[in-house]
Design a protein around this motif. Structure first.
Motif, PDB file in Angstrom:
ATOM      1  N   ARG A 137     -20.615  10.282   4.694  1.00  0.00           N
ATOM      2  CA  ARG A 137     -20.090  10.302   3.309  1.00  0.00           C
ATOM      3  C   ARG A 137     -19.956  11.767   2.853  1.00  0.00           C
ATOM      4  NH1 ARG A 137     -24.208   6.201   2.560  1.00  0.00           N
ATOM      5  NH2 ARG A 137     -23.237   4.157   2.779  1.00  0.00           N
TER       6      ARG A 137
ATOM      7  N   LYS B  34     -17.896  13.282   0.857  1.00  0.00           N
ATOM      8  CA  LYS B  34     -17.669  13.548  -0.583  1.00  0.00           C
ATOM      9  C   LYS B  34     -18.995  13.516  -1.333  1.00  0.00           C
ATOM     10  CE  LYS B  34     -13.011  13.119  -0.785  1.00  0.00           C
ATOM     11  NZ  LYS B  34     -12.109  14.124  -1.293  1.00  0.00           N
ATOM     12  N   LEU B  35     -19.848  12.588  -0.949  1.00  0.00           N
ATOM     13  CA  LEU B  35     -21.149  12.468  -1.607  1.00  0.00           C
ATOM     14  C   LEU B  35     -21.997  13.719  -1.327  1.00  0.00           C
ATOM     15  CD1 LEU B  35     -22.976  10.572  -3.303  1.00  0.00           C
ATOM     16  CD2 LEU B  35     -23.886   9.700  -1.140  1.00  0.00           C
TER      17      LEU B  35
ATOM     18  N   THR C 116     -20.881  16.721  -0.683  1.00  0.00           N
ATOM     19  CA  THR C 116     -20.350  17.835  -1.481  1.00  0.00           C
ATOM     20  C   THR C 116     -20.723  17.678  -2.945  1.00  0.00           C
ATOM     21  OG1 THR C 116     -18.506  17.988   0.044  1.00  0.00           O
ATOM     22  CG2 THR C 116     -18.191  19.038  -2.079  1.00  0.00           C
ATOM     23  N   TRP C 117     -20.684  16.439  -3.441  1.00  0.00           N
ATOM     24  CA  TRP C 117     -21.046  16.178  -4.849  1.00  0.00           C
ATOM     25  C   TRP C 117     -22.476  16.660  -5.127  1.00  0.00           C
ATOM     26  CZ3 TRP C 117     -24.572  12.434  -7.002  1.00  0.00           C
ATOM     27  CH2 TRP C 117     -24.451  12.231  -8.377  1.00  0.00           C
TER      28      TRP C 117
ATOM     29  N   PHE D  41     -23.597   3.077  -2.096  1.00  0.00           N
ATOM     30  CA  PHE D  41     -23.186   4.456  -1.796  1.00  0.00           C
ATOM     31  C   PHE D  41     -21.746   4.519  -1.285  1.00  0.00           C
ATOM     32  CE2 PHE D  41     -27.770   5.176  -2.127  1.00  0.00           C
ATOM     33  CZ  PHE D  41     -27.772   6.310  -2.913  1.00  0.00           C
ATOM     34  N   ASP D  42     -21.278   3.470  -0.619  1.00  0.00           N
ATOM     35  CA  ASP D  42     -19.859   3.443  -0.226  1.00  0.00           C
ATOM     36  C   ASP D  42     -18.973   3.460  -1.471  1.00  0.00           C
ATOM     37  OD1 ASP D  42     -20.361   3.472   2.463  1.00  0.00           O
ATOM     38  OD2 ASP D  42     -19.922   1.348   2.816  1.00  0.00           O
TER      39      ASP D  42
ATOM     40  N   THR E 167     -25.994  10.668   2.927  1.00  0.00           N
ATOM     41  CA  THR E 167     -24.800  11.514   3.070  1.00  0.00           C
ATOM     42  C   THR E 167     -24.157  11.387   4.456  1.00  0.00           C
ATOM     43  OG1 THR E 167     -26.127  13.425   3.694  1.00  0.00           O
ATOM     44  CG2 THR E 167     -25.556  13.225   1.373  1.00  0.00           C
TER      45      THR E 167
ATOM     46  N   LEU F 106     -15.523   8.991  -5.543  1.00  0.00           N
ATOM     47  CA  LEU F 106     -15.397  10.453  -5.527  1.00  0.00           C
ATOM     48  C   LEU F 106     -14.044  10.918  -4.986  1.00  0.00           C
ATOM     49  CD1 LEU F 106     -19.049  11.354  -4.485  1.00  0.00           C
ATOM     50  CD2 LEU F 106     -17.897  12.154  -6.563  1.00  0.00           C
ATOM     51  N   SER F 107     -13.270   9.990  -4.416  1.00  0.00           N
ATOM     52  CA  SER F 107     -11.940  10.342  -3.912  1.00  0.00           C
ATOM     53  C   SER F 107     -10.846  10.084  -4.934  1.00  0.00           C
ATOM     54  CB  SER F 107     -11.599   9.499  -2.674  1.00  0.00           C
ATOM     55  OG  SER F 107     -12.614   9.589  -1.737  1.00  0.00           O
TER      56      SER F 107
ATOM     57  N   GLN G 239     -32.239   9.550  -2.746  1.00  0.00           N
ATOM     58  CA  GLN G 239     -31.959  10.227  -1.477  1.00  0.00           C
ATOM     59  C   GLN G 239     -33.236  10.450  -0.654  1.00  0.00           C
ATOM     60  OE1 GLN G 239     -30.129  14.159  -1.683  1.00  0.00           O
ATOM     61  NE2 GLN G 239     -29.166  13.848   0.312  1.00  0.00           N
TER      62      GLN G 239
ATOM     63  N   GLU H 242     -18.801   6.924  -2.718  1.00  0.00           N
ATOM     64  CA  GLU H 242     -17.942   7.771  -1.864  1.00  0.00           C
ATOM     65  C   GLU H 242     -16.454   7.528  -2.199  1.00  0.00           C
ATOM     66  OE1 GLU H 242     -18.933  10.103   0.067  1.00  0.00           O
ATOM     67  OE2 GLU H 242     -17.229  10.538   1.371  1.00  0.00           O
TER      68      GLU H 242
END
Ligand SMILES: N[C@@H](CCC(=O)N[C@@H](CS)C(=O)NCC(=O)O)C(=O)O
Length: 235
Positions: free
Chosen positions: A198, A200-201, A203-204, A148-149, A195, A155-156, A183, A152
């Protein structure tokens, strides 16, 4: 009531007692299973491209498969796409196939930097799934954290939108069905909130859930997680 009947307007799931629909008659068919994450990828893609009237869904009961299905697609897996007198499988290949053979918004970008990153992320999708699965099966939490990192950070990379390539693409489609299941499973079984820390995750996930193409493909999450716990984790 059968699970497949719970969403109004969707075709019923075919099982070992169901007759085979016409085959290679010029109709384009997606052999699918409403609960399969790989098949969900292709379903999201066809919804996003607006192909609901051009591609017929043929849902298969994987627990009680029709005998004729192995003649349709010998690996006997879903998804499989019948098109132009051929049947092709493999969800990620099918995303590319849909994009190059059908009209509608593009799933793959033209921009070379985005194209390259898309390939990198698609190649990582299997590794990501395997890492989280390993944790869920009793392996170290570090596998989930690293996975998940990486999402994240990914996503940037592009800032022209909340998705992996900025705008919605095949990369989001590749990961969404798995994150959707992982999740709640990680929260319930490992008390791990994907989340937390994280943004960005988070928001995604929120932005994905605003898209009709994705929302139309979602199944009852409790049904998905119960099936996963039983079939994959033996719980
Ligand atoms: N690599 C394949 C995996 C497809 C797959 O494993 N599908 C599962 C259902 S989620 C399946 O059809 N399994 C055969 C079975 O259950 O009999 C893809 O990406 O399409």
């Amino acid at each position: 009531m059968a699970a497949a009947d719970t969403k109004v307007g969707l075709p019923p799931t075919l099982d070992s007692k169901s007759a085979q629909p016409p085959f290679l008659d010029g109709t384009t068919r997606l052999y699918t299973a409403y609960t399969c994450p790989y098949a969900q990828r292709v379903w999201i893609a066809l919804n996003y491209k607006g192909l609901q009237d051009k591609i017929q869904l043929v849902p298969i009961n994987l627990g009680d498969k029709p005998a004729w299905y192995k003649d349709v697609y010998p690996p006997s897996k879903v998804p499989a796409l019948e098109h132009n007198n051929e049947v092709k499988g493999e969800s990620l290949d099918l995303l590319k196939y849909l994009d190059s053979h059908f009209e509608g918004p593009k799933l793959f970008p033209d921009d070379p930097a985005k194209k390259e990153f898309a390939e990198e992320m698609l190649a990582y999708a299997g590794t990501f799934g395997g890492a989280v699965l390993s944790h869920l099966k009793g392996g170290p939490e570090s596998e989930t954290i690293a996975g998940f990192d990486k999402l994240e950070v990914a996503l940037s990379k592009f800032d022209d939108g909340p998705f992996f390539l900025g705008q919605f693409s095949a990369v989001d489609i590749a990961f969404a069905p798995f994150v959707e299941r992982y999740q709640p499973l990680l929260l319930e079984l490992k008390n791990y909130d994907i989340t937390s820390g994280r943004p960005k995750l988070g928001t995604w996930i929120e932005e994905l859930n605003k898209l009709d193409a994705y929302k139309q493909s979602k199944w009852d999450i409790n049904e998905l997680t119960s099936a996963f716990k039983k079939r994959v984790l033996g719980l």
